[in-house]
Design a protein around this motif. Structure first.
Motif, PDB file in Angstrom:
ATOM      1  N   THR A 131     -11.573 103.804   4.674  1.00 48.12           N
ATOM      2  CA  THR A 131     -12.000 105.185   4.925  1.00 48.12           C
ATOM      3  C   THR A 131     -13.260 105.439   4.109  1.00 48.12           C
ATOM      4  OG1 THR A 131     -10.649 106.100   3.111  1.00 48.12           O
ATOM      5  CG2 THR A 131      -9.650 106.026   5.311  1.00 48.12           C
ATOM      6  N   ARG A 200      -9.034  98.830  10.476  1.00 44.81           N
ATOM      7  CA  ARG A 200      -9.291 100.124  11.091  1.00 44.81           C
ATOM      8  C   ARG A 200     -10.262 100.848  10.164  1.00 44.81           C
ATOM      9  NH1 ARG A 200      -6.139 103.836  14.286  1.00 44.81           N
ATOM     10  NH2 ARG A 200      -7.659 105.298  15.143  1.00 44.81           N
ATOM     11  N   LEU A 202     -12.291 104.295   9.377  1.00 48.11           N
ATOM     12  CA  LEU A 202     -12.314 105.719   9.664  1.00 48.11           C
ATOM     13  C   LEU A 202     -13.385 106.409   8.835  1.00 48.11           C
ATOM     14  CD1 LEU A 202      -8.483 106.517   9.670  1.00 48.11           C
ATOM     15  CD2 LEU A 202      -9.914 105.759  11.554  1.00 48.11           C
ATOM     16  N   SER A 243     -20.606 111.562  12.826  1.00 53.08           N
ATOM     17  CA  SER A 243     -19.806 111.218  13.997  1.00 53.08           C
ATOM     18  C   SER A 243     -20.534 110.227  14.898  1.00 53.08           C
ATOM     19  CB  SER A 243     -19.455 112.489  14.773  1.00 53.08           C
ATOM     20  OG  SER A 243     -18.743 112.185  15.947  1.00 53.08           O
ATOM     21  N   THR A 252     -14.074 105.038  13.730  1.00 52.06           N
ATOM     22  CA  THR A 252     -13.458 106.246  14.276  1.00 52.06           C
ATOM     23  C   THR A 252     -13.799 107.430  13.394  1.00 52.06           C
ATOM     24  OG1 THR A 252     -11.611 104.979  15.193  1.00 52.06           O
ATOM     25  CG2 THR A 252     -11.274 107.353  14.916  1.00 52.06           C
ATOM     26  N   TYR A 253     -14.254 108.509  13.995  1.00 58.25           N
ATOM     27  CA  TYR A 253     -14.593 109.715  13.239  1.00 58.25           C
ATOM     28  C   TYR A 253     -13.363 110.594  13.080  1.00 58.25           C
ATOM     29  CZ  TYR A 253     -16.702 114.228  12.065  1.00 58.25           C
ATOM     30  OH  TYR A 253     -17.014 115.415  11.465  1.00 58.25           O
ATOM     31  N   VAL A 254     -13.179 111.128  11.877  1.00 56.96           N
ATOM     32  CA  VAL A 254     -12.067 112.038  11.593  1.00 56.96           C
ATOM     33  C   VAL A 254     -12.639 113.414  11.265  1.00 56.96           C
ATOM     34  CG1 VAL A 254     -10.071 112.517  10.130  1.00 56.96           C
ATOM     35  CG2 VAL A 254     -10.668 110.146  10.690  1.00 56.96           C
ATOM     36  N   ASP A 255     -12.326 114.391  12.085  1.00 60.98           N
ATOM     37  CA  ASP A 255     -12.789 115.755  11.864  1.00 60.98           C
ATOM     38  C   ASP A 255     -11.951 116.429  10.794  1.00 60.98           C
ATOM     39  OD1 ASP A 255     -13.895 118.394  12.247  1.00 60.98           O
ATOM     40  OD2 ASP A 255     -12.138 118.854  13.477  1.00 60.98           O
ATOM     41  N   ALA A 297      -5.409 114.855   7.985  1.00 63.55           N
ATOM     42  CA  ALA A 297      -6.245 114.628   9.172  1.00 63.55           C
ATOM     43  C   ALA A 297      -6.391 113.136   9.440  1.00 63.55           C
ATOM     44  CB  ALA A 297      -7.617 115.267   8.954  1.00 63.55           C
ATOM     45  N   VAL A 298      -6.524 112.344   8.385  1.00 64.53           N
ATOM     46  CA  VAL A 298      -6.604 110.889   8.557  1.00 64.53           C
ATOM     47  C   VAL A 298      -5.272 110.346   9.070  1.00 64.53           C
ATOM     48  CG1 VAL A 298      -7.025 108.692   7.413  1.00 64.53           C
ATOM     49  CG2 VAL A 298      -8.369 110.697   6.763  1.00 64.53           C
ATOM     50  N   ARG A 300      -3.086 111.810  10.917  1.00 64.61           N
ATOM     51  CA  ARG A 300      -2.942 112.123  12.355  1.00 64.61           C
ATOM     52  C   ARG A 300      -3.783 111.158  13.200  1.00 64.61           C
ATOM     53  NH1 ARG A 300      -3.048 117.410  10.329  1.00 64.61           N
ATOM     54  NH2 ARG A 300      -5.289 117.621  10.758  1.00 64.61           N
ATOM     55  N   THR A 301      -4.965 110.837  12.717  1.00 67.05           N
ATOM     56  CA  THR A 301      -5.820 109.900  13.451  1.00 67.05           C
ATOM     57  C   THR A 301      -5.181 108.517  13.515  1.00 67.05           C
ATOM     58  OG1 THR A 301      -7.790 111.128  12.759  1.00 67.05           O
ATOM     59  CG2 THR A 301      -8.133 108.886  13.552  1.00 67.05           C
TER      60      THR A 301
END
Length: 304
Positions: A131, A200, A202, A243, A252-255, A297-298, A300-301
């Motif tokens: 991350t 992965r 993020l 993003s 992968t972008y995490v909002d 938020a991470v 959930r992604t």
């Protein structure tokens, strides 16, 4: 940007970094398929090593309990919280306050003294999850980044109380800086993919530092209403750049802006503190709740 060297013993790096943050507070008062997730044990725990990269928003700078020396790293940042939630078998946190995109691939220094090694050195072929939050400091002339811009907007407010003097001052400068940072971030993400092909990756965006409704900051933030709107647009451009770079770099972008909306420093229940934090953290940075929301938020992604 390089930092000016100091000749006084009262300007040692640790003091300079804390004073810079406090001074800022005072002045203010291509399209790729999804990459495989880390290997998991039968109980859902992450088994691949997890590496956290990034700047003060990732480091949780200013939140007790601090670790990481001059990097102001906290063991309550979203990376630590995420590692605990995932029950990862190995976790390495190399985040550092003041980090720009360049600090991912080159050593970070303060007055010529090493503060943190190249963060990418922590990433290897065995890494299962990465991350990072970075890019905000590339907006500013120093390692305060977005805080720099808010400080200047505060200083300029008396010159045109009913206008947007900060926007008029910057013109296209901040957008140009973001345009310059974008390809560097994209290339860095590609390097991560090369070093950790099974990880992965993020890219965690920036939270709601400035509210969408400028009027909510009246009497709470010494910046003109026009410049509050301007700063919110800059925050949007920053997240858009991050993003786009994530997509181009195979990440992968995490909002985190959406999940923290309504909890900025001008709100009654801030998760991102204002210029004079009521909870332990740096000005305009997430407090412990903010870091928890970013970690969620991470999660959930990642599908948790």
């Amino acid at each position: 940007m390089p930092r000016a060297a100091s000749t006084s013993t009262n300007h040692r790096p640790g003091r300079r970094r804390w004073r810079s943050a406090l001074t800022g507070g005072a002045l203010l008062a291509t399209a790729l398929a999804p990459w495989a997730a880390p290997a998991r044990a039968a109980d859902g725990a992450a088994t691949g090593p997890y590496v956290a990269l990034g700047d003060s928003y990732a480091a949780g700078a200013g939140i007790p309990a601090a670790s990481g020396g001059l990097c102001l790293r906290s063991d309550h940042n979203y990376g630590h919280l995420l590692a605990a939630d995932l029950r990862t078998s190995a976790y390495r946190d190399v985040t550092c306050a003041g980090a720009k995109v360049s600090a991912l691939s080159a050593a970070q220094t303060d007055a010529g003294i090493p503060v943190n090694g190249p963060q990418l050195d922590a990433v290897s072929r065995e890494t299962g999850l990465v991350t990072l939050t970075v890019g905000g400091n590339d907006l500013g002339a120093s390692d305060l980044g977005f805080v720099d811009a808010v400080a200047l907007c505060t200083a300029l407010a008396p010159t045109n109380p009913f206008g947007a003097p900060c926007r008029d001052h910057y013109k296209d400068t901040l957008g140009t800086r973001l345009d310059a940072a974008a390809p560097r971030l994209t290339q860095t993400l590609r390097t991560i993919r090369e070093r950790a092909p099974h990880a992965r990756v993020l890219v965690v965006g920036y939270p709601s530092v400035i509210p969408a409704d400028a009027k909510r900051c009246l009497g709470k933030l010494p910046v003109t209403t026009g410049d509050i709107t301007y700063l919110r647009s800059v925050l949007g451009e920053l997240n858009s750049m991050v993003s786009r770079a994530a997509t181009a770099g195979g990440a992968t972008y995490v909002d985190t802006l959406g999940p923290t909306e309504g909890h900025d420093g001008c709100s009654a229940e801030p998760w991102i503190e204002s210029l004079l934090p009521a909870s332990p953290t740096l000005p305009l940075h997430p407090n412990t709740t903010g870091e928890r929301v970013m970690a969620d938020a991470v999660l959930r992604t990642l599908g948790h």
